[in-house]
Design a protein around this motif. Structure first.
Motif, PDB file in Angstrom:
ATOM      1  N   ILE A  45       2.085  -6.160  24.576  1.00  0.00           N
ATOM      2  CA  ILE A  45       0.926  -6.526  23.764  1.00  0.00           C
ATOM      3  C   ILE A  45      -0.344  -6.521  24.606  1.00  0.00           C
ATOM      4  O   ILE A  45      -1.387  -6.039  24.177  1.00  0.00           O
ATOM      5  N   ALA A  46      -0.264  -7.038  25.822  1.00  0.00           N
ATOM      6  CA  ALA A  46      -1.434  -7.067  26.700  1.00  0.00           C
ATOM      7  C   ALA A  46      -1.913  -5.662  27.033  1.00  0.00           C
ATOM      8  O   ALA A  46      -3.116  -5.411  27.091  1.00  0.00           O
ATOM      9  N   SER A  47      -0.983  -4.729  27.223  1.00  0.00           N
ATOM     10  CA  SER A  47      -1.399  -3.363  27.540  1.00  0.00           C
ATOM     11  C   SER A  47      -2.092  -2.714  26.351  1.00  0.00           C
ATOM     12  O   SER A  47      -3.033  -1.948  26.523  1.00  0.00           O
ATOM     13  N   GLN A  48      -1.658  -3.029  25.133  1.00  0.00           N
ATOM     14  CA  GLN A  48      -2.330  -2.480  23.955  1.00  0.00           C
ATOM     15  C   GLN A  48      -3.748  -3.029  23.839  1.00  0.00           C
ATOM     16  O   GLN A  48      -4.676  -2.299  23.530  1.00  0.00           O
ATOM     17  N   LEU A  70     -10.709  -0.788  26.505  1.00  0.00           N
ATOM     18  CA  LEU A  70     -11.227   0.336  27.286  1.00  0.00           C
ATOM     19  C   LEU A  70     -11.792   1.418  26.370  1.00  0.00           C
ATOM     20  O   LEU A  70     -12.889   1.931  26.605  1.00  0.00           O
ATOM     21  N   LEU A  71     -11.057   1.755  25.315  1.00  0.00           N
ATOM     22  CA  LEU A  71     -11.542   2.769  24.387  1.00  0.00           C
ATOM     23  C   LEU A  71     -12.810   2.321  23.671  1.00  0.00           C
ATOM     24  O   LEU A  71     -13.733   3.118  23.451  1.00  0.00           O
ATOM     25  N   GLY A  72     -12.877   1.061  23.316  1.00  0.00           N
ATOM     26  CA  GLY A  72     -14.083   0.529  22.676  1.00  0.00           C
ATOM     27  C   GLY A  72     -15.302   0.649  23.568  1.00  0.00           C
ATOM     28  O   GLY A  72     -16.376   1.089  23.130  1.00  0.00           O
TER      29      GLY A  72
END
Length: 98
Positions: free
Chosen positions: A44-47, A53-55
């Motif tokens: 969950i933390a990696s998601q 990052l994408l934002g």
């Protein structure tokens, strides 16, 4: 095959004392459910990290339209109308900023 059954030998190998893991020696309790909970937490933390990052990437490209245009040109020059692939992505210079 159950995940717990698969993980049991691994949990035993962590053990400094016959079946007791280092974590259980410290916390008093380490079992398959705790290990699975930790795996879920990492997942969950990696998601969340990836979406953050994408934002930020989209935000910064929206502010710096010159970089956005340069990155777009590089992708179109490298891939044309094809979908990007892992080999081609490693060749992108602007996105890596190297």
């Amino acid at each position: 095959m159950r995940v717990g059954t698969t993980l049991e030998p691994y949990i035993r190998t962590l053990s400094p004392k016959h079946g007791q893991s280092t974590a259980s020696a410290v916390t008093g309790d380490c079992n398959t459910l705790n290990l699975l909970d930790e795996c879920k937490t990492f997942y969950i933390a990696s998601q969340e990290t990836t979406s953050t990052l994408l934002g930020w990437t989209i935000f910064l490209l929206a502010i710096h339209t010159d970089w956005q245009e340069e990155a777009r040109k590089e992708v179109l020059n490298l891939f044309g109308q094809q979908n990007p692939n892992p080999d081609g992505i490693t060749k992108l210079k602007t996105a890596r900023m190297s």
